[in-house]
Design a protein around this motif. Structure first.
Motif, PDB file in Angstrom:
ATOM      1  N   GLY A 115      -1.766   9.586  31.587  1.00 44.10           N
ATOM      2  CA  GLY A 115      -1.277  10.944  31.461  1.00 44.10           C
ATOM      3  C   GLY A 115      -2.103  11.956  32.224  1.00 44.10           C
ATOM      4  O   GLY A 115      -1.934  13.160  32.032  1.00 44.10           O
ATOM      5  N   GLY A 116      -3.015  11.492  33.105  1.00 48.01           N
ATOM      6  CA  GLY A 116      -3.781  12.407  33.937  1.00 48.01           C
ATOM      7  C   GLY A 116      -2.955  12.896  35.109  1.00 48.01           C
ATOM      8  O   GLY A 116      -1.720  12.847  35.089  1.00 48.01           O
ATOM      9  N   TYR A 146       0.493  10.613  43.941  1.00 53.07           N
ATOM     10  CA  TYR A 146       1.627  11.146  43.182  1.00 53.07           C
ATOM     11  C   TYR A 146       1.269  11.236  41.709  1.00 53.07           C
ATOM     12  O   TYR A 146       0.308  10.621  41.244  1.00 53.07           O
ATOM     13  CB  TYR A 146       2.883  10.295  43.399  1.00 53.07           C
ATOM     14  CG  TYR A 146       2.906   8.958  42.690  1.00 53.07           C
ATOM     15  CD1 TYR A 146       3.522   8.822  41.447  1.00 53.07           C
ATOM     16  CD2 TYR A 146       2.335   7.824  43.258  1.00 53.07           C
ATOM     17  CE1 TYR A 146       3.567   7.586  40.795  1.00 53.07           C
ATOM     18  CE2 TYR A 146       2.369   6.597  42.628  1.00 53.07           C
ATOM     19  CZ  TYR A 146       2.985   6.490  41.383  1.00 53.07           C
ATOM     20  OH  TYR A 146       3.016   5.273  40.736  1.00 53.07           O
ATOM     21  N   ASP A 147       2.043  12.038  41.003  1.00 51.42           N
ATOM     22  CA  ASP A 147       1.916  12.134  39.555  1.00 51.42           C
ATOM     23  C   ASP A 147       2.938  11.197  38.910  1.00 51.42           C
ATOM     24  O   ASP A 147       4.135  11.258  39.215  1.00 51.42           O
ATOM     25  CB  ASP A 147       2.159  13.571  39.072  1.00 51.42           C
ATOM     26  CG  ASP A 147       0.869  14.312  38.793  1.00 51.42           C
ATOM     27  OD1 ASP A 147      -0.188  13.845  39.245  1.00 51.42           O
ATOM     28  OD2 ASP A 147       0.922  15.365  38.122  1.00 51.42           O
ATOM     29  N   GLN A 148       2.460  10.387  37.996  1.00 46.85           N
ATOM     30  CA  GLN A 148       3.327   9.450  37.296  1.00 46.85           C
ATOM     31  C   GLN A 148       4.279  10.205  36.357  1.00 46.85           C
ATOM     32  O   GLN A 148       4.043  11.369  36.010  1.00 46.85           O
ATOM     33  CB  GLN A 148       2.466   8.458  36.519  1.00 46.85           C
ATOM     34  CG  GLN A 148       1.571   7.609  37.407  1.00 46.85           C
ATOM     35  CD  GLN A 148       0.334   7.090  36.710  1.00 46.85           C
ATOM     36  OE1 GLN A 148       0.287   7.004  35.490  1.00 46.85           O
ATOM     37  NE2 GLN A 148      -0.695   6.752  37.487  1.00 46.85           N
ATOM     38  N   LEU A 149       5.348   9.545  35.954  1.00 45.04           N
ATOM     39  CA  LEU A 149       6.315  10.160  35.055  1.00 45.04           C
ATOM     40  C   LEU A 149       5.619  10.632  33.779  1.00 45.04           C
ATOM     41  O   LEU A 149       4.831   9.900  33.179  1.00 45.04           O
ATOM     42  CB  LEU A 149       7.419   9.161  34.699  1.00 45.04           C
ATOM     43  CG  LEU A 149       8.583   9.742  33.880  1.00 45.04           C
ATOM     44  CD1 LEU A 149       9.380  10.734  34.719  1.00 45.04           C
ATOM     45  CD2 LEU A 149       9.494   8.630  33.369  1.00 45.04           C
ATOM     46  N   SER A 168       5.054  16.100  37.730  1.00 42.64           N
ATOM     47  CA  SER A 168       6.313  15.352  37.793  1.00 42.64           C
ATOM     48  C   SER A 168       7.161  15.634  36.560  1.00 42.64           C
ATOM     49  O   SER A 168       6.739  16.334  35.641  1.00 42.64           O
ATOM     50  CB  SER A 168       6.015  13.847  37.912  1.00 42.64           C
ATOM     51  OG  SER A 168       5.451  13.546  39.172  1.00 42.64           O
ATOM     52  N   ASP A 169       8.369  15.085  36.560  1.00 38.53           N
ATOM     53  CA  ASP A 169       9.254  15.279  35.412  1.00 38.53           C
ATOM     54  C   ASP A 169       8.621  14.731  34.138  1.00 38.53           C
ATOM     55  O   ASP A 169       7.883  13.733  34.168  1.00 38.53           O
ATOM     56  CB  ASP A 169      10.595  14.577  35.650  1.00 38.53           C
ATOM     57  CG  ASP A 169      11.522  15.390  36.537  1.00 38.53           C
ATOM     58  OD1 ASP A 169      11.168  16.537  36.887  1.00 38.53           O
ATOM     59  OD2 ASP A 169      12.603  14.879  36.885  1.00 38.53           O
ATOM     60  N   GLN A 170       8.949  15.381  33.043  1.00 41.60           N
ATOM     61  CA  GLN A 170       8.362  15.024  31.753  1.00 41.60           C
ATOM     62  C   GLN A 170       9.483  14.779  30.736  1.00 41.60           C
ATOM     63  O   GLN A 170      10.019  15.717  30.159  1.00 41.60           O
ATOM     64  CB  GLN A 170       7.426  16.137  31.281  1.00 41.60           C
ATOM     65  CG  GLN A 170       6.281  16.359  32.240  1.00 41.60           C
ATOM     66  CD  GLN A 170       5.557  17.667  32.047  1.00 41.60           C
ATOM     67  OE1 GLN A 170       5.686  18.301  31.006  1.00 41.60           O
ATOM     68  NE2 GLN A 170       4.784  18.076  33.039  1.00 41.60           N
ATOM     69  N   PRO A 201       1.310  13.025  25.063  1.00 48.83           N
ATOM     70  CA  PRO A 201       2.116  11.935  24.485  1.00 48.83           C
ATOM     71  C   PRO A 201       1.862  10.591  25.156  1.00 48.83           C
ATOM     72  O   PRO A 201       1.841   9.551  24.495  1.00 48.83           O
ATOM     73  CB  PRO A 201       3.562  12.405  24.706  1.00 48.83           C
ATOM     74  CG  PRO A 201       3.475  13.879  24.839  1.00 48.83           C
ATOM     75  CD  PRO A 201       2.163  14.129  25.536  1.00 48.83           C
ATOM     76  N   VAL A 202       1.652  10.616  26.481  1.00 53.86           N
ATOM     77  CA  VAL A 202       1.382   9.377  27.215  1.00 53.86           C
ATOM     78  C   VAL A 202      -0.002   8.854  26.849  1.00 53.86           C
ATOM     79  O   VAL A 202      -0.181   7.664  26.567  1.00 53.86           O
ATOM     80  CB  VAL A 202       1.495   9.613  28.738  1.00 53.86           C
ATOM     81  CG1 VAL A 202       1.230   8.321  29.495  1.00 53.86           C
ATOM     82  CG2 VAL A 202       2.875  10.167  29.089  1.00 53.86           C
ATOM     83  N   TYR A 203      -0.988   9.757  26.837  1.00 54.11           N
ATOM     84  CA  TYR A 203      -2.358   9.352  26.512  1.00 54.11           C
ATOM     85  C   TYR A 203      -2.448   8.781  25.102  1.00 54.11           C
ATOM     86  O   TYR A 203      -3.024   7.715  24.883  1.00 54.11           O
ATOM     87  CB  TYR A 203      -3.296  10.558  26.641  1.00 54.11           C
ATOM     88  CG  TYR A 203      -4.752  10.224  26.401  1.00 54.11           C
ATOM     89  CD1 TYR A 203      -5.544   9.704  27.415  1.00 54.11           C
ATOM     90  CD2 TYR A 203      -5.330  10.409  25.145  1.00 54.11           C
ATOM     91  CE1 TYR A 203      -6.876   9.386  27.201  1.00 54.11           C
ATOM     92  CE2 TYR A 203      -6.658  10.087  24.920  1.00 54.11           C
ATOM     93  CZ  TYR A 203      -7.431   9.583  25.941  1.00 54.11           C
ATOM     94  OH  TYR A 203      -8.747   9.251  25.716  1.00 54.11           O
ATOM     95  N   HIS A 204      -1.868   9.479  24.139  1.00 52.62           N
ATOM     96  CA  HIS A 204      -1.959   9.022  22.750  1.00 52.62           C
ATOM     97  C   HIS A 204      -1.244   7.692  22.550  1.00 52.62           C
ATOM     98  O   HIS A 204      -1.694   6.851  21.773  1.00 52.62           O
ATOM     99  CB  HIS A 204      -1.380  10.073  21.811  1.00 52.62           C
ATOM    100  CG  HIS A 204      -2.246  11.286  21.683  1.00 52.62           C
ATOM    101  ND1 HIS A 204      -1.771  12.484  21.193  1.00 52.62           N
ATOM    102  CD2 HIS A 204      -3.550  11.494  21.983  1.00 52.62           C
ATOM    103  CE1 HIS A 204      -2.758  13.373  21.196  1.00 52.62           C
ATOM    104  NE2 HIS A 204      -3.839  12.795  21.688  1.00 52.62           N
TER     105      HIS A 204
END
Length: 307
Positions: free
Chosen positions: A40-41, A63-66, A71-73, A209-212
């Protein structure tokens, strides 16, 4: 017909309809794609990679991951989105989708921290597209990391502070002020290890949310989906040249890095002195000079036999 500069910023549209922020910079025959950490970084740790690697003829795509900041969230409170996107397989296939959308092939893939998890998985699944693999501050399993991070805690803090942190974790009271101060102290010594190394924002850019989901609440609390990730039995199948780079003052155990260097068939290990988990920020002179030399030397060699 609209013609885009091959360098610059563009959004790619994935088959799932979401959009990812990408940027390519630099000139040269060596193609490098970077995968950011977190989970989520953001891509910002790689902002100067094209500039720093320009003397070595490297063209850098980041690039930024989803779900990440640029990027889109998706709405990750939706269980369907959690099931569909919050898994390693999705993010590995996302790397392949970005590669295809940008027309990159026979390239070097660099994964930092969580990005290293994805890089290992990509090399095992899509290795035919790679000329080389770079793992920056990431080992091949989480068990050894957890043992090491808790050894660091026991060394850094008093027995009373360690007991206090464990009590907070048992209660899941992670917003406790004293606890947060202790966690931040770990970050200043082992994650950053430099006076002002991180890109600054006025708000948090972490995709929590991704990190957790994958990690847990912080570096000490590995209770998420990554907890049981382990590729020790498989990394010998990575046949492309592999560069392992770790900080000398690192959250990842260097004993595991040394084992990996012996297990992966064509691996080179470098330890960046005076650097923590964010080596490229803590000691950029050493980090980029050794990475650039490895890239140019590796790229000048004939391709390795598939056998």
């Amino acid at each position: 017909m609209v013609k885009l500069n091959p360098n610059g910023t563009r959004f790619v549209t994935l088959p799932n309809g979401y959009h990812l922020w990408t940027q390519t910079q630099g000139r040269g025959q060596i193609r490098l794609m970077t995968l950011h950490g977190g989970p989520g970084g953001t891509n910002e740790v790689f902002e100067n990679f094209a500039q720093e690697l320009a003397p070595y003829g490297v063209r850098v795509t980041r690039y930024d991951q989803l779900g990440s900041f640029f990027s889109d969230q998706p709405d990750f409170s939706d269980p369907a989105n959690q099931k569909r996107f919050l898994n390693i397989d999705y993010f590995v296939d996302e790397v392949e989708n970005v590669r295809q959308q940008l027309g990159i092939d026979h390239f070097y893939l660099l994964g930092q921290s969580w990005g290293g998890v994805l890089a290992i998985e990509y090399a095992l699944k899509y290795g035919e597209h790679l000329k080389g693999l770079i793992l920056s501050s990431m080992i091949d399993n989480l068990d050894e990391y957890l043992v090491n991070i808790n050894k660091i805690r026991e060394k850094m803090f008093s027995p009373e502070d360690v007991a206090y942190m464990q009590q907070v974790e048992a209660r899941h009271a992670f917003d406790d002020a004293k606890y947060q101060a202790l966690v931040n102290e770990l970050g200043e010594h082992y994650l950053h290890h430099a006076a002002d190394p991180q890109p600054r924002h006025l708000i948090s850019t972490l995709a929590t949310p991704v990190y957790h989901h994958f990690q847990g609440d912080n570096e000490f609390v590995m209770v998420g989906a990554l907890k049981n990730w382990d590729r020790r039995a498989d990394i010998h199948r990575i046949t492309v040249p592999t560069y392992l780079t770790f900080g000398g003052h690192e959250t990842m155990p260097l004993t595991a890095a040394e084992r990996m260097a012996k297990t992966i068939p064509h691996a080179t290990l470098h330890v960046t002195p005076n650097a923590g988990h964010g080596q490229m920020l803590d000691n950029p002179t050493d980090y980029f000079s050794h990475l650039g030399q490895w890239l140019t030397q590796t790229d000048a060699k004939p391709p390795l036999s598939a056998n």
